[in-house]
Design a protein around this motif. Structure first.
Motif, PDB file in Angstrom:
ATOM      1  N   ALA C  95       0.780  -1.228   0.103  1.00 44.52           N
ATOM      2  CA  ALA C  95       0.190  -0.151   0.124  1.00 44.52           C
ATOM      3  C   ALA C  95       0.941   1.227   0.049  1.00 44.52           C
ATOM      4  O   ALA C  95       2.114   1.166   0.204  1.00 44.52           O
ATOM      5  N   GLU C  96       0.513   2.140  -0.379  1.00 48.73           N
ATOM      6  CA  GLU C  96       1.129   3.682  -0.461  1.00 48.73           C
ATOM      7  C   GLU C  96       1.462   3.819   1.272  1.00 48.73           C
ATOM      8  O   GLU C  96       0.800   3.869   2.183  1.00 48.73           O
ATOM      9  N   SER C  97       2.786   4.325   1.240  1.00 52.34           N
ATOM     10  CA  SER C  97       3.068   4.350   2.426  1.00 52.34           C
ATOM     11  C   SER C  97       2.962   5.705   3.185  1.00 52.34           C
ATOM     12  O   SER C  97       2.891   6.724   2.512  1.00 52.34           O
ATOM     13  N   PRO C  98       2.388   5.895   4.240  1.00 53.84           N
ATOM     14  CA  PRO C  98       2.085   6.992   5.028  1.00 53.84           C
ATOM     15  C   PRO C  98       3.013   7.819   5.359  1.00 53.84           C
ATOM     16  O   PRO C  98       3.194   8.962   5.994  1.00 53.84           O
ATOM     17  N   TRP C  99       4.445   7.469   5.284  1.00 52.14           N
ATOM     18  CA  TRP C  99       5.633   7.988   5.805  1.00 52.14           C
ATOM     19  C   TRP C  99       6.486   8.540   4.535  1.00 52.14           C
ATOM     20  O   TRP C  99       6.218   8.387   3.189  1.00 52.14           O
ATOM     21  N   GLU C 100       7.214   9.715   4.966  1.00 55.75           N
ATOM     22  CA  GLU C 100       7.832  10.673   3.740  1.00 55.75           C
ATOM     23  C   GLU C 100       8.910   9.692   3.067  1.00 55.75           C
ATOM     24  O   GLU C 100       9.168   9.870   2.041  1.00 55.75           O
ATOM     25  N   ASP C 101       9.504   8.860   3.885  1.00 52.58           N
ATOM     26  CA  ASP C 101      10.866   8.390   3.444  1.00 52.58           C
ATOM     27  C   ASP C 101      10.850   7.177   2.515  1.00 52.58           C
ATOM     28  O   ASP C 101      11.956   6.670   2.192  1.00 52.58           O
ATOM     29  N   ARG C 102       9.616   6.754   2.198  1.00 47.56           N
ATOM     30  CA  ARG C 102       9.624   5.524   1.057  1.00 47.56           C
ATOM     31  C   ARG C 102       8.198   5.672   0.693  1.00 47.56           C
ATOM     32  O   ARG C 102       7.345   6.528   1.041  1.00 47.56           O
ATOM     33  N   GLU C 103       7.912   4.847  -0.550  1.00 53.53           N
ATOM     34  CA  GLU C 103       6.687   5.081  -1.387  1.00 53.53           C
ATOM     35  C   GLU C 103       5.844   4.024  -0.851  1.00 53.53           C
ATOM     36  O   GLU C 103       4.673   4.352  -0.884  1.00 53.53           O
ATOM     37  N   LYS C 104       6.156   2.723  -0.557  1.00 52.64           N
ATOM     38  CA  LYS C 104       5.183   1.734  -0.088  1.00 52.64           C
ATOM     39  C   LYS C 104       5.559   1.305   1.062  1.00 52.64           C
ATOM     40  O   LYS C 104       6.642   1.344   1.665  1.00 52.64           O
ATOM     41  N   TYR C 105       4.516   0.353   1.709  1.00 57.79           N
ATOM     42  CA  TYR C 105       4.763   0.011   3.112  1.00 57.79           C
ATOM     43  C   TYR C 105       3.953  -1.560   2.861  1.00 57.79           C
ATOM     44  O   TYR C 105       2.766  -1.433   2.130  1.00 57.79           O
ATOM     45  N   PRO C 106       4.439  -2.543   3.610  1.00 54.77           N
ATOM     46  CA  PRO C 106       3.312  -3.818   3.442  1.00 54.77           C
ATOM     47  C   PRO C 106       2.069  -3.532   4.233  1.00 54.77           C
ATOM     48  O   PRO C 106       2.073  -3.329   5.487  1.00 54.77           O
ATOM     49  N   GLN C 107       0.866  -3.449   3.390  1.00 52.65           N
ATOM     50  CA  GLN C 107      -0.452  -3.457   4.302  1.00 52.65           C
ATOM     51  C   GLN C 107      -0.529  -4.767   5.052  1.00 52.65           C
ATOM     52  O   GLN C 107      -0.997  -4.782   6.177  1.00 52.65           O
ATOM     53  N   GLN C 108      -0.193  -5.847   4.261  1.00 52.96           N
ATOM     54  CA  GLN C 108      -0.318  -7.135   4.935  1.00 52.96           C
ATOM     55  C   GLN C 108       1.017  -7.851   4.561  1.00 52.96           C
ATOM     56  O   GLN C 108       1.476  -7.752   3.388  1.00 52.96           O
ATOM     57  N   PHE C 109       1.309  -8.820   5.373  1.00 53.08           N
ATOM     58  CA  PHE C 109       2.726  -9.366   5.133  1.00 53.08           C
ATOM     59  C   PHE C 109       2.670 -10.725   5.735  1.00 53.08           C
ATOM     60  O   PHE C 109       2.519 -11.062   7.232  1.00 53.08           O
ATOM     61  N   ASP C 110       2.331 -11.854   4.772  1.00 53.85           N
ATOM     62  CA  ASP C 110       2.139 -13.370   5.346  1.00 53.85           C
ATOM     63  C   ASP C 110       3.071 -14.251   5.045  1.00 53.85           C
ATOM     64  O   ASP C 110       3.529 -14.115   3.875  1.00 53.85           O
ATOM     65  N   ILE C 111       3.649 -14.916   6.049  1.00 54.74           N
ATOM     66  CA  ILE C 111       4.528 -15.962   5.569  1.00 54.74           C
ATOM     67  C   ILE C 111       3.844 -17.225   6.122  1.00 54.74           C
ATOM     68  O   ILE C 111       3.437 -17.399   7.381  1.00 54.74           O
ATOM     69  N   ASP C 112       3.646 -18.263   5.178  1.00 55.15           N
ATOM     70  CA  ASP C 112       3.353 -19.573   5.643  1.00 55.15           C
ATOM     71  C   ASP C 112       4.444 -20.395   6.113  1.00 55.15           C
ATOM     72  O   ASP C 112       5.519 -20.902   5.532  1.00 55.15           O
TER      73      ASP C 112
END
Lengths: 100, 259, 216, 408
Positions: C95-112
């Motif tokens: 998802a779009e990052s709420p922070w200034e220093d990066r463009e994206k961030y993981p809204q969801q991050f799953d590892i099986d």
């Protein structure tokens, strides 16, 4: 102890059944098992007779019958093994070549 | 009267065995079972009516006599030899019980040890070694079953025809048995008290008394049979030539040092 | 049929007269077993209560998602790890990052974690060293769903393990597994030397084209 | 109050119930101890987790709850009957194995006589005239479970296991029977209770003193009879997967397993009765028996002590079984056969002759005569073995190159 008549009848029936098996079956091993059934009938009979006469002679005969049965089993199985090696079958009829 | 009932029973029993005999077309096993059980029940009923005085051992006698006949019928009619052997073990056990009922414990146990312990296991061994895959005609087709049954049950009938002449009252096991009852010249009658002290002891005294020579002879017989059996079955059959070059005996393979 | 030439004959070792009875050997054997039965220390590790030292310091256990110094998730949702994963066990929703220093961030991050083969490729692929494998190996769950670790859980793993094993980035800063300290120090020196020798910007060319392909 | 018990039949029935219960418990714990001992020999801990539902916190009672867990597992696991097996025999085989093992113990005299009220009871389920032969007969039936199970499984490994078991049983019955005959000749009795009584008391000597070699032969054949290592060729895991029980699962497998252990207990009790004075406490008949445990003592306490003494002796043999299992490697089949036919049978027959000679001369109670004779026989056999340049259980050299086994 039921009286010897029952045992003699039972022995006769076992003997007859064993004889049927010996005459009618073609598998050598089943044939020999049938002779052993005939032995059982005989053992029951001799013991019953011996009880009829109030003696233990029949028991001794029974033991000798066991010896005969063991001898028969040993020799019979030796023969069966030998015959099986020759023809790869237990069929008694495969040995009828010499019958007239 | 009794012999005629017996003849009928034997005829029916023969029919039952005929039905149960393995046939290529399949045997009518259920009908045979019903008929056979009926015949056995009739036979036992006849015995109970004519021969046996009421006694606490009778129940066991009927049970094991019936079982023995049924199992024996199965031995000669089952199409699988292994089952025949198992049913034969059942026959042995039943006969052993019947011997125990007759107070022949030593004979009963000897029967179990020799038959069930040695002979039958040997049979089982050979059955397994010579096992054919699946049902073969050897086991599924009987040889002249009708004639065989006829001959056998005629013999049984001949015995049964004389059965009435056996004294219905058993002679008590006492020293007062008149010598005339038995034609055995050797004195082997044992008083009841000695019977009480144990069948084993009594039978031992007979075996190693009057029958000592027979015991020795049976020992020799066993020895001869052993030698004979070994001589028969030790024969080595050569394997077929596979066409591969054969090295002379003693040069086969490569020698490798141990470890 | 075995041909004659294939047969191997092993010469039997010569036995002395005493050896042929096998009695001495049997007695010796019984002596050995009795000795072990009664006198030898038992080496079984009673696992849940006592744990063995790991034999390697860089043991690859359960994953964690690192936090940056501001306690935010360090991941930039670049899909490098998901692409690199040979077992396809990582699933990222960016998802779009709420922070200034990066463009994206993981809204969801799953590892099986059940599907994972613990090869460590994700760790290698991560450009910001956000995903790391810890030395924790005793992870349990009562269902398969429970064993799919989401972002919270992975961050939680970081919180629990950051004291033992600080985040690698920006420099290799010390695995501190349960292992041998001395050996670990040698390893770290070697690693630092290797990193120092490496040219910057060496190979980061592959991996970008498959980014959206594997995201589902 | 207990007058209904004062009848040997009722007493025997109650006793056999008690014994079956006790026996099954013992068997369960035998398996536990087998696992423990094997673990200790291999420097492991063995089962030590199953306590009593954590009722005592972290203390698990050394895993003593394990047999219960094992039993529950055997009952609850899926029972698989493979598709092409011979179903009736497949089901019958484990039952035979178990039943035959269980019925053997009825003739073992557990604790002499017991005065219950007014009546003197045998602490023995049955005391037949032919007790000893009964055990032999029952023991020889034990192989049927293995043979039928192996045959019915329709699996060649099971089949091989069955064939091996048959040949092994046939071969080891002979020295076993002869070794037992020696005891029969020495004590002149077939009743196990009388055999014990003959060894008890001031004039009695344990038969092991008189016939140590027979004792050893019986012990060895007992290993073979119970299918225990080093004679466990019928189930040899490394060669035959599981042998006759490869295809068995769940409770059917458990029945084979329990049968083996019951057989072990019965066999151990049998050997104690024959050679180690049964329930007798005093050693080798020398010195007085422990107070209150003589033949004439028939109180409850003395009976309990006697049963305990027999139990300790049995436990020793079971420990020996386990120790040997984890010490000796398995025999190869030809070695097994050679040991029986060329080792045990000649020695046992020699001892039989010796005993008969001793009886004839009236020396049957002479330790010197028996011991010297047996040592001479063993020495002669070993001499033949050593001179023959071939170990009794070793490798067969110069096998004829062109022979073929049966049926090929």
């Amino acid at each position: 102890m039921p009286d010897p008549g029952s045992y003699i009848l039972l022995g006769a029936v076992l003997f007859a059944i064993g004889m049927v098996g010996f005459l009618a079956r073609r598998n050598l091993i089943v044939m020999f098992l049938s002779t052993e059934i005939m032995f059982q009938g005989v053992v029951l009979n001799v013991v019953a007779f011996s009880r009829l006469h109030g003696r233990l002679t029949g028991d001794a005969y029974g033991l000798f019958l066991l010896v005969i049965a063991a001898v028969e089993a040993g020799l019979a199985l030796g023969l069966v093994v030998l015959l099986y090696r020759r023809k790869h079958t237990l069929d008694a009829e495969s040995w009828s070549a010499m019958s007239g | 009267m009794i012999p005629y009932i017996l003849y009928v029973l034997f005829a029916l029993g023969g029919a039952a065995i005929y039905l149960a005999m393995p046939k290529p077309s399949g045997s009518q096993r259920r009908a045979a079972l019903v008929l056979g059980v009926g015949v056995i029940a009739g036979l036992l009923a006849l015995m109970s009516m004519h021969f046996v005085a009421p006694n606490s051992n009778n129940f066991f006698f009927y049970m094991f006599a019936g079982l023995a006949i049924l199992a024996a019928g199965r031995v000669v009619t089952h199409p699988v030899p292994t089952y025949s052997a198992v049913y034969f073990a059942l026959v042995i056990l039943c006969v052993a019980v019947l011997l125990v009922i007759q107070r022949a414990e030593f004979l009963a146990v000897a029967l179990i040890i020799i038959y069930a312990g040695a002979i039958l296991v040997t049979y089982a061994f050979v059955i397994m070694l010579a096992q054919q895959s699946g049902a073969v005609s050897t086991d599924t087709r009987a040889r002249e079953p009708l004639m065989a049954i006829l001959v056998s049950f005629v013999i049984a009938g001949a015995i049964a025809g004389k059965i009435e002449q056996i004294d219905a009252v058993p002679v008590k096991m006492t020293a007062q048995v008149p010598q005339a009852v038995t034609d055995v010249p050797i004195e082997t009658t044992l008083p009841a008290t000695e019977m009480e002290s144990g069948h084993t002891k009594a039978i031992g005294e007979i075996m190693f008394g009057p029958y000592l020579v027979v015991v020795e002879l049976s020992g020799i017989l066993l020895l001869i049979a052993m030698v004979g059996a070994i001589a028969i079955s030790r024969k080595q059959v050569p394997i077929e030539d596979t066409g591969e070059p054969k090295l002379p005996v003693g040069q086969i393979g490569r020698e490798v040092p141990p470890f | 049929m075995i041909s004659d030439a294939d047969i191997i004959l092993i010469k039997e070792p010569k036995l002395s007269a005493a050896d042929k009875l096998y009695l001495t050997q049997i007695a010796e054997g019984v002596k050995v077993t009795l000795n072990h039965l009664f006198f030898k220390p038992k080496v079984t590790v009673q696992y849940p209560e006592e744990k063995r030292k790991l034999r390697v310091d860089n043991y690859r256990g359960v994953h964690r998602l690192n936090r940056d110094p501001d306690d935010r998730v360090a991941c930039v949702a670049c899909f490098m790890c998901e692409t690199a994963c040979p077992a396809h066990c990582i699933h990222i929703v960016a998802a779009e990052s709420p922070w200034e220093d990066r463009e994206k961030y993981p809204q969801q991050f799953d590892i099986d974690e059940l599907r994972c083969i613990y090869c460590g490729m994700c760790e290698e692929a991560c450009p910001v060293d956000a995903i790391e494998l810890t030395t924790e190996y005793d992870i349990v769950g009562q269902s398969r769903d429970e064993m799919i670790f989401d972002k919270e859980k992975l961050l939680n793993v970081y919180d629990q393990t950051k004291d033992i094993k600080p985040r690698k980035n920006p420099k290799i800063s010390g695995y501190q597994g349960t292992g041998d300290r001395e050996k670990y120090d040698q390893l770290r020196e070697r690693l630092e030397k290797m990193v120092g020798e490496r040219e910057p910007g060496e190979s980061k060319s592959t991996g970008t084209e498959a980014t959206e392909g594997n995201a589902q | 109050m207990l007058s209904w018990l004062e009848n040997q039949v009722v007493f025997s029935a109650v006793l056999s119930l008690v014994l079956i219960t006790g026996m099954m418990t013992c068997v369960a714990y035998c398996i536990y101890f087998e696992r423990k001992i094997s673990a200790w020999i291999q420097d492991r801990q063995g089962p030590n987790r199953v306590g009593f539902l954590g009722l005592f916190g972290n203390f698990h009672f050394w895993g003593l709850g394990q047999p219960i867990a094992d039993g529950a597992k055997f009952f609850l696991k899926e029972d698989i009957i493979p598709a092409r097996v011979d179903k009736p025999l497949f089901i019958l085989a484990p039952a035979i194995s178990m039943i035959v093992a269980l019925i053997g113990f009825v003739v073992i005299p557990w604790g002499g006589s017991y005065m219950l009220g007014e009546t003197l009871m045998n602490v023995q389920v049955a005391n037949p005239d032919v007790g000893l032969l009964y055990i032999l007969g029952v023991g020889s039936m034990g192989v049927y479970g293995v043979v039928l199970g192996g045959w019915a499984s329709n699996n060649k490994y099971s089949m091989y296991g069955a064939v091996r078991a048959t040949a092994q049983m046939l071969s080891y019955e002979i020295p076993m029977g002869v070794a037992i005959l020696v005891v029969v000749l020495a004590s002149g009795q077939l009743r196990l209770e009388e055999i014990v009584l003959g060894q008890v008391g001031g004039n009695g000597l344990w038969n092991i003193v008189l016939h140590p070699v027979s004792f050893l032969i019986l012990l060895i054949t007992l290993f073979a009879e119970t299918n225990r290592a080093p004679f466990d060729l019928a189930e040899a895991e490394q060669e035959l997967v599981g042998g006759f029980h490869t295809e068995y699962s769940s409770m059917k497998f458990a029945m084979f397993f329990l049968g083996e252990y019951v057989h072990m207990i019965t066999g151990s009790a049998f050997i104690c009765v024959l050679f180690l004075g049964g329930w007798e406490l005093s050693f080798f008949g020398i010195g007085p028996a422990f107070p209150g445990t003589g033949i004439e003592d028939v109180g409850l306490i003395s009976v309990i002590i006697k049963i305990g003494v027999l139990a300790v002796k049995v436990a020793f043999f079971i420990f020996l079984f386990m120790l040997v299992r984890w010490t000796l490697p398995r025999f190869r089949f030809d070695q097994l056969m050679r040991l029986a036919w060329k080792g045990l049978i000649p020695v046992s027959l020699g001892i039989l002759l010796l005993t008969v000679f001793g009886l004839y001369m009236g020396w049957q109670r002479s330790v010197l005569f028996n011991l010297g004779g047996e040592i001479a026989i063993v020495a002669a056999t070993l001499g033949v073995v050593v001179l023959a340049n071939k170990p009794v259980t070793g490798r067969q050299d110069n096998m004829p190159a062109v022979t073929q086994p049966l049926g090929g």
